[in-house]
Design a protein around this motif. Structure first.
Motif, PDB file in Angstrom:
ATOM      1  N   ILE A   1       0.821  -1.211   0.000  1.00  0.00           N
ATOM      2  CA  ILE A   1       0.000   0.000   0.000  1.00  0.00           C
ATOM      3  C   ILE A   1       0.854   1.258   0.000  1.00  0.00           C
ATOM      4  CG2 ILE A   1      -1.663   1.333   1.355  1.00  0.00           C
ATOM      5  CD1 ILE A   1      -2.811  -1.379   2.289  1.00  0.00           C
ATOM      6  N   VAL A   2       1.825   1.339   0.887  1.00  0.00           N
ATOM      7  CA  VAL A   2       2.594   2.565   1.082  1.00  0.00           C
ATOM      8  C   VAL A   2       3.700   2.730   0.052  1.00  0.00           C
ATOM      9  CG1 VAL A   2       4.045   3.829   2.706  1.00  0.00           C
ATOM     10  CG2 VAL A   2       2.023   2.637   3.518  1.00  0.00           C
ATOM     11  N   HIS A   3       4.469   1.668  -0.168  1.00  0.00           N
ATOM     12  CA  HIS A   3       5.635   1.775  -1.040  1.00  0.00           C
ATOM     13  C   HIS A   3       5.385   1.239  -2.445  1.00  0.00           C
ATOM     14  CE1 HIS A   3       7.876   2.968   2.462  1.00  0.00           C
ATOM     15  NE2 HIS A   3       7.561   1.849   3.092  1.00  0.00           N
ATOM     16  N   GLY A   4       4.276   0.567  -2.662  1.00  0.00           N
ATOM     17  CA  GLY A   4       3.976   0.003  -3.982  1.00  0.00           C
ATOM     18  C   GLY A   4       4.813  -1.214  -4.293  1.00  0.00           C
ATOM     19  N   ILE A   5       5.332  -1.878  -3.278  1.00  0.00           N
ATOM     20  CA  ILE A   5       6.175  -3.053  -3.484  1.00  0.00           C
ATOM     21  C   ILE A   5       5.296  -4.290  -3.407  1.00  0.00           C
ATOM     22  CG2 ILE A   5       8.095  -4.402  -2.579  1.00  0.00           C
ATOM     23  CD1 ILE A   5       9.154  -1.789  -1.337  1.00  0.00           C
ATOM     24  N   GLU A   6       5.286  -5.055  -4.499  1.00  0.00           N
ATOM     25  CA  GLU A   6       4.522  -6.300  -4.536  1.00  0.00           C
ATOM     26  C   GLU A   6       5.441  -7.439  -4.131  1.00  0.00           C
ATOM     27  OE1 GLU A   6       1.323  -6.972  -5.240  1.00  0.00           O
ATOM     28  OE2 GLU A   6       0.823  -4.881  -5.551  1.00  0.00           O
ATOM     29  N   HIS A   7       5.052  -8.190  -3.137  1.00  0.00           N
ATOM     30  CA  HIS A   7       5.822  -9.358  -2.732  1.00  0.00           C
ATOM     31  C   HIS A   7       5.269 -10.545  -3.486  1.00  0.00           C
ATOM     32  CE1 HIS A   7       8.286 -11.987  -0.366  1.00  0.00           C
ATOM     33  NE2 HIS A   7       7.234 -12.652   0.077  1.00  0.00           N
ATOM     34  N   ASP A   8       6.081 -11.133  -4.363  1.00  0.00           N
ATOM     35  CA  ASP A   8       5.623 -12.221  -5.217  1.00  0.00           C
ATOM     36  C   ASP A   8       6.025 -13.545  -4.591  1.00  0.00           C
ATOM     37  OD1 ASP A   8       4.572 -13.594  -7.291  1.00  0.00           O
ATOM     38  OD2 ASP A   8       6.221 -13.202  -8.687  1.00  0.00           O
ATOM     39  N   LEU A   9       5.044 -14.287  -4.114  1.00  0.00           N
ATOM     40  CA  LEU A   9       5.327 -15.577  -3.512  1.00  0.00           C
ATOM     41  C   LEU A   9       5.602 -16.642  -4.565  1.00  0.00           C
ATOM     42  CD1 LEU A   9       2.611 -15.590  -0.713  1.00  0.00           C
ATOM     43  CD2 LEU A   9       5.042 -15.113  -0.480  1.00  0.00           C
ATOM     44  N   LYS A  10       5.005 -16.490  -5.739  1.00  0.00           N
ATOM     45  CA  LYS A  10       5.152 -17.477  -6.808  1.00  0.00           C
ATOM     46  C   LYS A  10       5.966 -16.875  -7.940  1.00  0.00           C
ATOM     47  CE  LYS A  10       0.678 -19.475  -5.742  1.00  0.00           C
ATOM     48  NZ  LYS A  10      -0.644 -19.780  -6.247  1.00  0.00           N
ATOM     49  N   SER A  11       7.229 -16.623  -7.714  1.00  0.00           N
ATOM     50  CA  SER A  11       8.052 -15.979  -8.730  1.00  0.00           C
ATOM     51  C   SER A  11       8.372 -16.914  -9.879  1.00  0.00           C
ATOM     52  CB  SER A  11       9.337 -15.449  -8.108  1.00  0.00           C
ATOM     53  OG  SER A  11      10.063 -16.529  -7.556  1.00  0.00           O
TER      54      SER A  11
END
Length: 172
Positions: free
Chosen positions: A90-100
């Motif tokens: 939400i704040v930084h726009g960083i998507e954490h991709d669990l299924k890279s």
């Protein structure tokens, strides 16, 4: 009094009991969430501001809203304690991709269709379609002739005197 007359009162009291019980349960969950806050966790206030917890006191919370911006809030004004992934998204726009390693779905369907044609034949087909450009605003010659005859007929009809009631074509 008969049990039939008491039934609406019993149902009403039961509904009130269930509503207050669920409200108390929500309040207890919110209080435990606020008590579980730790410095460094991301929060959202009831006003919609996102910040990082800097210090937790008995009734207040010191929030870091940005570089050099420290805000003191009451604990009751914290609407939600966010997970690290949710806060960063939400704040930084960083998507954490669990299924890279999984396949990425493209935005358009062009890469989903496998073409047996070569790129040269596709370019030739595009060039051939450009040669046959159609101007939708242009009229054919037959359409122009029909339009002119229709205009002439309307002009002739306008020149003839209009008949009124009682007039006839019979010769006098």
């Amino acid at each position: 009094m008969s049990p039939v007359t008491l039934l609406p009162f019993i149902v009403l009291i039961g509904a009130m009991f269930l509503m207050t019980r669920s409200a108390k349960k929500k309040q207890q969950q919110a209080a435990s969430m606020r008590n579980d806050m730790q410095p460094g966790s991301g929060v959202r206030t009831i006003g919609g501001m996102y910040a990082t917890v800097k210090e937790v006191n008995e009734d207040t919370v010191l929030l870091d809203a940005g570089p050099g911006v420290d805000l003191l809030f009451a604990k009751n004004s914290i609407g939600a304690v966010l997970t690290d992934d949710e806060y960063n998204r939400i704040v930084h726009g960083i998507e954490h991709d669990l299924k890279s390693d999984s396949d990425v779905v493209p935005d358009d369907a062009s890469s989903l269709t496998e073409s047996t044609e070569t790129d040269d034949s596709v370019d030739d087909a595009a060039a051939a379609s450009d040669d046959k450009a159609v101007d939708l605003g242009k009229k054919d010659a037959t359409d122009e002739v029909q339009e002119k005859t229709a205009d002439a007929e309307q002009a002739e009809a306008a020149e003839e005197p209009k008949k009124t009631d009682g007039d006839s074509d019979a010769k006098k």
